[in-house]
Design a protein around this motif. Sequence first.
Motif, mmCIF file in Angstrom:
data_model
loop_
_atom_site.group_PDB
_atom_site.id
_atom_site.type_symbol
_atom_site.label_atom_id
_atom_site.label_comp_id
_atom_site.label_asym_id
_atom_site.label_seq_id
_atom_site.Cartn_x
_atom_site.Cartn_y
_atom_site.Cartn_z
ATOM 1 N N GLU A 145 -1.366 8.383 -1.997
ATOM 2 C CA GLU A 145 -2.409 7.752 -1.184
ATOM 3 C C GLU A 145 -3.144 8.808 -0.378
ATOM 4 O O GLU A 145 -2.531 9.660 0.258
ATOM 5 C CB GLU A 145 -1.816 6.716 -0.228
ATOM 6 C CG GLU A 145 -2.885 6.012 0.603
ATOM 7 C CD GLU A 145 -2.325 4.945 1.524
ATOM 8 O OE1 GLU A 145 -2.245 3.789 1.091
ATOM 9 O OE2 GLU A 145 -1.973 5.288 2.679
ATOM 10 N N VAL A 164 -4.791 8.797 -7.459
ATOM 11 C CA VAL A 164 -4.992 8.711 -6.020
ATOM 12 C C VAL A 164 -5.438 7.292 -5.682
ATOM 13 O O VAL A 164 -6.255 6.697 -6.391
ATOM 14 C CB VAL A 164 -6.027 9.745 -5.530
ATOM 15 C CG1 VAL A 164 -7.357 9.559 -6.216
ATOM 16 C CG2 VAL A 164 -6.190 9.676 -4.018
ATOM 17 N N SER A 165 -4.854 6.749 -4.633
ATOM 18 C CA SER A 165 -5.290 5.459 -4.114
ATOM 19 C C SER A 165 -5.937 5.686 -2.757
ATOM 20 O O SER A 165 -5.493 6.525 -1.980
ATOM 21 C CB SER A 165 -4.109 4.487 -3.995
ATOM 22 O OG SER A 165 -3.128 4.992 -3.116
ATOM 23 N N THR A 167 -6.891 4.838 1.002
ATOM 24 C CA THR A 167 -6.312 4.074 2.096
ATOM 25 C C THR A 167 -7.255 2.943 2.515
ATOM 26 O O THR A 167 -8.469 3.137 2.617
ATOM 27 C CB THR A 167 -6.020 4.977 3.304
ATOM 28 O OG1 THR A 167 -5.516 4.172 4.366
ATOM 29 C CG2 THR A 167 -7.263 5.704 3.774
ATOM 30 N N GLY A 187 -5.067 1.494 -7.059
ATOM 31 C CA GLY A 187 -4.989 0.710 -5.843
ATOM 32 C C GLY A 187 -6.088 -0.308 -5.676
ATOM 33 O O GLY A 187 -7.137 -0.227 -6.319
ATOM 34 N N CYS A 189 -7.946 -0.852 -2.970
ATOM 35 C CA CYS A 189 -9.093 -0.387 -2.198
ATOM 36 C C CYS A 189 -10.001 0.441 -3.103
ATOM 37 O O CYS A 189 -9.568 1.422 -3.710
ATOM 38 C CB CYS A 189 -8.640 0.441 -1.001
ATOM 39 S SG CYS A 189 -10.001 1.022 0.023
#
Length: 530
Positions: A145, A164-165, A167, A187, A189
């Motif tokens: 993250e 990668v996510s 936040t 993710g 988001c």
Amino acid sequence: MEDCDGEIPAKRPKLSYDSDGASSEDCLSALPDDILINILLELFNAAAVARTSVLSTRWRRLWTLLPGLHFPSPSDPQRIRLALESHDSPALRFLRVRVLDGTPDSVAPWLPIAARRLSGRLSLVNRVTRNGSEEGMAGERGAFELPCFEKATSIRLELGFLGVSMTPLGVFAGLTDLFLARLQLHGPCTLGDVVSSPRCPVLRYLCVDNAWGLGNLAIQSDSLLEITLKHLHPADALGLGHVSIQSKSLLRMKLASLLSLQQLTIMAPALELLLLDPYFAKSCYGKASSNNQPVANICAPRLMRLIWNDAYDPSSTQFGNIENLQWLGTYPFRVYGKDDYAPNSYFLRLLQCFELIPNLRFRLTYLPDITNRQYLMEDITRLPHITGMSLAITPQGHSFGASVFHVLRMSTGAKTLWLTLVGATSRPEACSSGCVCEQPSNWKTEDLELNRLQEVEIHKLRGTEHESALIKRLFDWATMLKKMTVTFHRSVNESEAKEFFQMLQSFSRQEICAAYPDMVTIIVARRGDA
């Protein structure tokens, strides 16, 4: 932390002595802190800098005051974490980290600490050494993250297809520059949520290059000045979906290879430059009968430069009001090919939208073998009224006089001509005798009045017979020519350049003088202007 590498020498360094034999501090340690800090910054290695703490009491905490830290590859994530925890400078202005074949564990231990401390630039580069397809690597590297960097001004992540996510919390209040490359997005988001104004209120420059896992991308920003999106890959077989950009501040936008894009919407009243390299084309090839033709709706009333190097269909692409347009670039046109060569229609359809364009830029391309291919230039029946033409040619060793003549006789109002020869790195092999590229041959004898053409630039000249034949005709046609600048390709040596220059002198008109300033450039001007 005495040493972020965990190394403690067996002996302390000896002190220096004065003339009376008394011990004294060494001269280097007597320098002011700001000078010593600048010296340490030149090491470009946080571990080496930390080892200076064993030199003396004076040096023990000096490294912790550095405004920036650099961790070259390979970097131990735990040592990066310890260094950041020990760092005492009021502001960490830059952090550079290089990792080799990194995993999420390479960044997870220290990235949250960096997010709290950093008030300047972050650069994280993961270099991948093992071979494999980008798609395969993008699906197997794991994910971490990205925390909120509230005070960071610039973030550059080249992740080697790490996942990668984003936040879902926090505001990147100081971020002005964001560069993301070679990554897999994860993710709930979305990237668009993060880079839009509510969470990036002062973001000015955004570049996303070679990103996987995208669905829809919606950006709403009142601060962005420039957006670059290229090599974006969809999350699934449904494609990228809808890319929507709404920005009152955006000035420049560049798009390339947005694979399987279904819809593009740009609402940017201040936009001045829009450059599109193939993305619709990649979506459409082989799908002529498909109902899923991508749709573009572009509203940019202040647009001045449009480089549409892509598929174009007026039924699915709407430009709105672009009356301020000064430069138009188009999809390449193939000179010889099959009669139903579809990409040539992109060029023709786009030009039909304009009656007047001050400057037109396009490319004519040749196949290496044009035997049994049809001459397609006759499909170009009109060009917009122009004052400047930028013409690139990929000749593949063929004569291109006929194709250039064809477009120039529809551009007699042009005042400037920029001609660039593109292709082989060295002088290409000439086509065989009797090649169809010599036809039609009317350009060799027919008159053409280019009486407004005053300046010609020819770039990457290789000195072939085909090139010299066209230049000779340009002198015949452009009776008001004031200056011609010829720049040779780097493969042309000095003697070849001089020989070509002498040939140029042999057929230049009396009122034209020639000067040879160096081995790569010829300037030809009227005597009164030379």
